[in-house]
Design a protein around this motif. Sequence first.
Motif, mmCIF file in Angstrom:
data_model
loop_
_atom_site.group_PDB
_atom_site.id
_atom_site.type_symbol
_atom_site.label_atom_id
_atom_site.label_comp_id
_atom_site.label_asym_id
_atom_site.label_seq_id
_atom_site.Cartn_x
_atom_site.Cartn_y
_atom_site.Cartn_z
ATOM 1 N N ALA A 1 0.620 0.563 8.953
ATOM 2 C CA ALA A 1 0.083 -0.666 9.442
ATOM 3 C C ALA A 1 -1.275 -0.857 8.793
ATOM 4 C CB ALA A 1 -0.422 -0.421 11.018
ATOM 5 N N LEU A 2 -2.106 0.410 8.147
ATOM 6 C CA LEU A 2 -3.130 0.169 7.484
ATOM 7 C C LEU A 2 -3.029 -0.432 6.166
ATOM 8 C CD1 LEU A 2 -4.783 3.664 8.277
ATOM 9 C CD2 LEU A 2 -5.974 1.363 8.557
ATOM 10 N N HIS A 3 -1.963 -0.121 5.507
ATOM 11 C CA HIS A 3 -1.301 -0.511 4.121
ATOM 12 C C HIS A 3 -1.034 -1.935 4.299
ATOM 13 C CE1 HIS A 3 1.805 -0.196 0.709
ATOM 14 N NE2 HIS A 3 0.992 -1.178 0.370
ATOM 15 N N VAL A 4 -0.407 -2.407 5.225
ATOM 16 C CA VAL A 4 -0.028 -4.034 5.581
ATOM 17 C C VAL A 4 -1.258 -4.821 5.760
ATOM 18 C CG1 VAL A 4 1.095 -5.618 7.035
ATOM 19 C CG2 VAL A 4 2.062 -3.341 6.280
ATOM 20 N N ARG A 5 -2.384 -4.165 6.366
ATOM 21 C CA ARG A 5 -3.547 -4.871 6.800
ATOM 22 C C ARG A 5 -4.462 -5.244 5.387
ATOM 23 N NH1 ARG A 5 -1.472 -7.109 10.437
ATOM 24 N NH2 ARG A 5 -2.114 -6.495 12.937
ATOM 25 N N LEU A 6 -4.333 -4.235 4.566
ATOM 26 C CA LEU A 6 -4.977 -4.286 3.465
ATOM 27 C C LEU A 6 -4.437 -5.075 2.565
ATOM 28 C CD1 LEU A 6 -5.701 -0.250 2.863
ATOM 29 C CD2 LEU A 6 -7.573 -2.330 3.023
ATOM 30 N N SER A 7 -3.227 -5.196 2.339
ATOM 31 C CA SER A 7 -2.217 -6.139 1.616
ATOM 32 C C SER A 7 -2.489 -7.551 2.033
ATOM 33 C CB SER A 7 -0.618 -5.826 1.599
ATOM 34 O OG SER A 7 -0.150 -5.902 2.686
ATOM 35 N N GLU A 8 -2.774 -7.658 3.202
ATOM 36 C CA GLU A 8 -2.657 -9.109 4.079
ATOM 37 C C GLU A 8 -4.120 -9.564 3.326
ATOM 38 O OE1 GLU A 8 -0.018 -8.716 8.266
ATOM 39 O OE2 GLU A 8 -2.390 -8.328 7.975
ATOM 40 N N ALA A 9 -5.057 -8.788 3.404
ATOM 41 C CA ALA A 9 -6.277 -9.179 2.822
ATOM 42 C C ALA A 9 -6.440 -9.413 1.240
ATOM 43 C CB ALA A 9 -7.631 -8.212 3.229
ATOM 44 N N GLY A 10 -5.463 -9.135 0.590
ATOM 45 C CA GLY A 10 -5.467 -8.899 -0.812
ATOM 46 C C GLY A 10 -6.111 -7.867 -1.459
ATOM 47 N N LEU A 11 -6.242 -6.720 -0.825
ATOM 48 C CA LEU A 11 -7.048 -5.433 -1.139
ATOM 49 C C LEU A 11 -6.137 -4.307 -1.472
ATOM 50 C CD1 LEU A 11 -9.788 -5.508 1.788
ATOM 51 C CD2 LEU A 11 -10.127 -6.485 -0.899
ATOM 52 N N ALA A 12 -4.642 -4.567 -1.314
ATOM 53 C CA ALA A 12 -3.601 -3.492 -1.895
ATOM 54 C C ALA A 12 -2.560 -4.475 -2.357
ATOM 55 C CB ALA A 12 -3.427 -2.683 -1.024
ATOM 56 N N ARG A 13 -1.575 -3.794 -2.965
ATOM 57 C CA ARG A 13 -0.239 -4.178 -3.512
ATOM 58 C C ARG A 13 0.450 -3.899 -2.117
ATOM 59 N NH1 ARG A 13 -1.810 -1.581 -7.789
ATOM 60 N NH2 ARG A 13 -1.983 -2.954 -9.888
ATOM 61 N N ALA A 14 1.247 -5.066 -1.774
ATOM 62 C CA ALA A 14 2.061 -4.702 -0.822
ATOM 63 C C ALA A 14 3.187 -3.800 -0.990
ATOM 64 C CB ALA A 14 2.941 -6.144 -0.362
ATOM 65 N N ASP A 15 3.332 -3.859 -2.374
ATOM 66 C CA ASP A 15 4.550 -2.950 -2.654
ATOM 67 C C ASP A 15 4.215 -2.488 -4.322
ATOM 68 O OD1 ASP A 15 6.896 -1.577 -3.518
ATOM 69 O OD2 ASP A 15 8.230 -2.715 -2.619
ATOM 70 N N ARG A 16 4.018 -1.127 -4.314
ATOM 71 C CA ARG A 16 3.660 -0.487 -5.941
ATOM 72 C C ARG A 16 4.701 -0.786 -6.924
ATOM 73 N NH1 ARG A 16 2.536 4.850 -6.627
ATOM 74 N NH2 ARG A 16 3.070 5.481 -4.515
ATOM 75 N N ALA A 17 6.073 -0.788 -6.477
ATOM 76 C CA ALA A 17 7.252 -0.913 -7.249
ATOM 77 C C ALA A 17 7.187 -2.403 -8.011
ATOM 78 C CB ALA A 17 8.639 -0.622 -6.469
ATOM 79 N N ARG A 18 6.568 -3.336 -7.283
ATOM 80 C CA ARG A 18 6.757 -4.766 -7.663
ATOM 81 C C ARG A 18 6.009 -5.040 -9.068
ATOM 82 N NH1 ARG A 18 6.480 -7.937 -2.127
ATOM 83 N NH2 ARG A 18 8.062 -7.111 -1.309
ATOM 84 N N LEU A 19 6.403 -5.560 -10.223
ATOM 85 C CA LEU A 19 5.846 -5.965 -11.167
ATOM 86 C C LEU A 19 4.731 -7.082 -11.190
ATOM 87 C CD1 LEU A 19 8.822 -5.251 -13.692
ATOM 88 C CD2 LEU A 19 6.918 -3.530 -13.132
ATOM 89 N N PHE A 20 3.707 -6.904 -10.360
ATOM 90 C CA PHE A 20 2.518 -7.774 -10.324
ATOM 91 C C PHE A 20 1.459 -6.915 -9.792
ATOM 92 C CE2 PHE A 20 1.822 -8.321 -6.037
ATOM 93 C CZ PHE A 20 2.822 -7.967 -5.227
ATOM 94 N N THR A 21 0.258 -7.619 -10.007
ATOM 95 C CA THR A 21 -0.882 -7.011 -9.708
ATOM 96 C C THR A 21 -1.836 -7.738 -8.750
ATOM 97 O OG1 THR A 21 -2.248 -8.136 -11.297
ATOM 98 C CG2 THR A 21 -1.205 -5.816 -12.136
ATOM 99 N N VAL A 22 -2.799 -7.198 -8.087
ATOM 100 C CA VAL A 22 -3.350 -7.787 -7.110
ATOM 101 C C VAL A 22 -5.059 -7.504 -7.759
ATOM 102 C CG1 VAL A 22 -4.605 -8.219 -4.792
ATOM 103 C CG2 VAL A 22 -1.962 -7.571 -5.073
ATOM 104 N N ALA A 23 -5.447 -8.815 -8.115
ATOM 105 C CA ALA A 23 -6.914 -8.658 -8.860
ATOM 106 C C ALA A 23 -7.968 -8.212 -8.062
ATOM 107 C CB ALA A 23 -7.170 -10.117 -9.326
ATOM 108 N N THR A 24 -7.725 -8.131 -6.827
ATOM 109 C CA THR A 24 -8.926 -7.544 -5.789
ATOM 110 C C THR A 24 -8.477 -6.400 -5.468
ATOM 111 O OG1 THR A 24 -8.066 -8.886 -3.978
ATOM 112 C CG2 THR A 24 -9.842 -10.070 -5.364
ATOM 113 N N ALA A 25 -7.220 -5.679 -5.757
ATOM 114 C CA ALA A 25 -6.944 -4.635 -5.141
ATOM 115 C C ALA A 25 -7.950 -3.408 -5.117
ATOM 116 C CB ALA A 25 -5.700 -3.956 -5.919
ATOM 117 N N ALA A 26 -8.257 -2.695 -4.154
ATOM 118 C CA ALA A 26 -9.144 -1.644 -4.113
ATOM 119 C C ALA A 26 -8.795 -0.484 -4.869
ATOM 120 C CB ALA A 26 -9.560 -1.516 -2.797
ATOM 121 N N ASP A 27 -9.581 0.005 -5.314
ATOM 122 C CA ASP A 27 -9.185 1.466 -6.222
ATOM 123 C C ASP A 27 -9.969 2.726 -5.249
ATOM 124 O OD1 ASP A 27 -11.813 1.170 -7.112
ATOM 125 O OD2 ASP A 27 -11.466 1.341 -9.066
ATOM 126 N N GLY A 28 -10.324 2.540 -4.104
ATOM 127 C CA GLY A 28 -11.081 3.243 -3.353
ATOM 128 C C GLY A 28 -11.042 2.908 -1.892
#
Length: 307
Positions: free
Chosen positions: A162-189
């Motif tokens: 659930a935390l992963h989904v909420r972060l991805s909804e906010a554009g702060l994490a990739r929804a799926d690391r296997a997909r070949l795209f990046t999220v420019a605002t993805a957090a690294d911490g």
Amino acid sequence: MSSPTGPASGLPVRMPRPRQPGRHRRPEPLVAPEGAPALVLAVPGTPSATTRSLAEDVVSIARSELPGLDARIGYVDGDNAEFLTLQSVLTQAAEERIARYEQALAAGAEVKEPDGPVAVVVPLLAGPDNALLRQVRQAVMESRVAAELTDVLGPHPLLAEALHVRLSEAGLARADRARLFTVATAADGIILASVGGDEAVQAAGITGMLLAARLAVPVMAAALDQDGSIASVAEQLRSSGAQQLALAPYLIGPEIDPGLLAAAATEADCPAAEALGAYPTIGKLALARYTTALGITPQQPQSTPAH
């Protein structure tokens, strides 16, 4: 193009799959046992229309998972007018159970006098918060109703999901690391924000390890209700090399003043995801606490594996 009687000529027709016999046959869906105790969701915080909507969504999910479930909502800080208190909901459940028994006797039915708990109380909390749990226990005791109080919902892999989904909804994490795209605002911490002091931080840290495995970034828990905790963890993450932080509330929502989350995001100087809210697994976890208390075993909720 299909017609009312089926697909147009030349299109493949999907036939229903035959029911599998033997040991591969799917188990019949579980239903709530006759006369089972009510599931009472204990909702903390100041009641509001938003809180009610969230709680109703959670019990709706629980009912859909266990047909026939008697699920109710009691507010820890209710007013008994618009928002029923936990104590009054428990009293009402007990009175209704006695009334059903007496009606069955009056109708000449051979029924057993009800025994066992009237209700199973499930706190709507992701992690331990002793102050709130004391209020819940006090309400249960003052109701003088035979009720069983369960543990809080976490830690659990489904909360990491659930935390992963909420972060991805906010554009702060990739929804799926296997997909070949990046999220420019993805957090690294990630700062995992909890309430309830040190015990809550430790419990959040367990789910945080599961979240870190999903995101492949460091995750550290901090306490919203301890001065300097958020800032200290933000500094630790930055010192270890993280440049883009994000705040992930390890909270369902009603238990915290939204202003506290906004202040924490400002303190950490980073964006924040939404609280867990009525993410579907919250209802499934509430039901799992209920069924575990009663010793009945529906299919256990499964987490979506990290990629």
